[in-house]
Design a protein around this motif. Structure first.
Motif, PDB file in Angstrom:
ATOM      1  N   ASP A 177       1.403   6.816  11.342  1.00  0.00           N
ATOM      2  CA  ASP A 177       0.305   6.139  10.653  1.00  0.00           C
ATOM      3  C   ASP A 177       0.516   4.629  10.717  1.00  0.00           C
ATOM      4  N   HIS A 211       3.943  11.504  11.586  1.00  0.00           N
ATOM      5  CA  HIS A 211       3.159  12.652  11.141  1.00  0.00           C
ATOM      6  C   HIS A 211       3.283  13.831  12.090  1.00  0.00           C
ATOM      7  N   TYR A 212       3.643  13.557  13.325  1.00  0.00           N
ATOM      8  CA  TYR A 212       3.765  14.627  14.309  1.00  0.00           C
ATOM      9  C   TYR A 212       4.674  14.144  15.435  1.00  0.00           C
ATOM     10  N   ARG A 265       5.109  18.947  12.802  1.00  0.00           N
ATOM     11  CA  ARG A 265       4.278  18.329  11.760  1.00  0.00           C
ATOM     12  C   ARG A 265       5.137  17.955  10.576  1.00  0.00           C
ATOM     13  N   ASP A 314     -10.081  11.270  12.201  1.00  0.00           N
ATOM     14  CA  ASP A 314     -10.406  11.776  10.863  1.00  0.00           C
ATOM     15  C   ASP A 314      -9.220  12.430  10.165  1.00  0.00           C
ATOM     16  N   ASP A 315      -8.382  13.140  10.955  1.00  0.00           N
ATOM     17  CA  ASP A 315      -7.278  13.886  10.355  1.00  0.00           C
ATOM     18  C   ASP A 315      -6.193  14.123  11.396  1.00  0.00           C
ATOM     19  N   LEU A 316      -5.131  14.809  11.005  1.00  0.00           N
ATOM     20  CA  LEU A 316      -4.011  15.045  11.905  1.00  0.00           C
ATOM     21  C   LEU A 316      -4.399  15.909  13.098  1.00  0.00           C
ATOM     22  N   ASP A 317      -5.236  16.915  12.891  1.00  0.00           N
ATOM     23  CA  ASP A 317      -5.679  17.745  14.013  1.00  0.00           C
ATOM     24  C   ASP A 317      -6.430  16.916  15.044  1.00  0.00           C
ATOM     25  N   GLY A 318      -7.265  15.991  14.571  1.00  0.00           N
ATOM     26  CA  GLY A 318      -7.977  15.090  15.476  1.00  0.00           C
ATOM     27  C   GLY A 318      -7.022  14.162  16.214  1.00  0.00           C
ATOM     28  N   MET A 377      -8.628   7.539   9.799  1.00  0.00           N
ATOM     29  CA  MET A 377      -7.389   6.831   9.628  1.00  0.00           C
ATOM     30  C   MET A 377      -6.938   6.287  10.976  1.00  0.00           C
TER      31      MET A 377
END
Length: 78
Positions: A57, A63-64, A77, A28-32, A1
């Motif tokens: 996004d 998102h954070y 988060r 790839d994701d929020l952690d990334g 994303m």
């Protein structure tokens, strides 16, 4: 994303925010996204060292939001 990262400094006296950098990255994701933001905070050439960041996004949804370098700020988060 695809996400946008905004880096800023926060003034303690009145909680004012000054943006010192913006980047767009593919993750790839929020952690990334959080890992990428923390890496960029250390490696980007910005006029000041940022102390906080916001990750959004492509639609601008947050998102954070948290303090850079603090592992305990996961309450940011969304």
């Amino acid at each position: 994303m695809k996400i946008g990262i905004e880096f800023y400094r926060t003034r303690g006296a009145d909680d004012a925010h000054a943006v010192v950098g913006r980047e767009t990255v593919e993750v790839d994701d929020l952690d990334g996204a959080i890992a990428a933001a923390r890496l960029l905070a250390r490696t980007l050439d910005m006029p000041q060292r940022p102390d906080s960041m916001t990750i959004t996004d492509a639609n601008g949804r947050i998102h954070y939001c948290g303090i850079i370098g603090s592992e305990a700020v996961d309450e940011g988060r969304q």
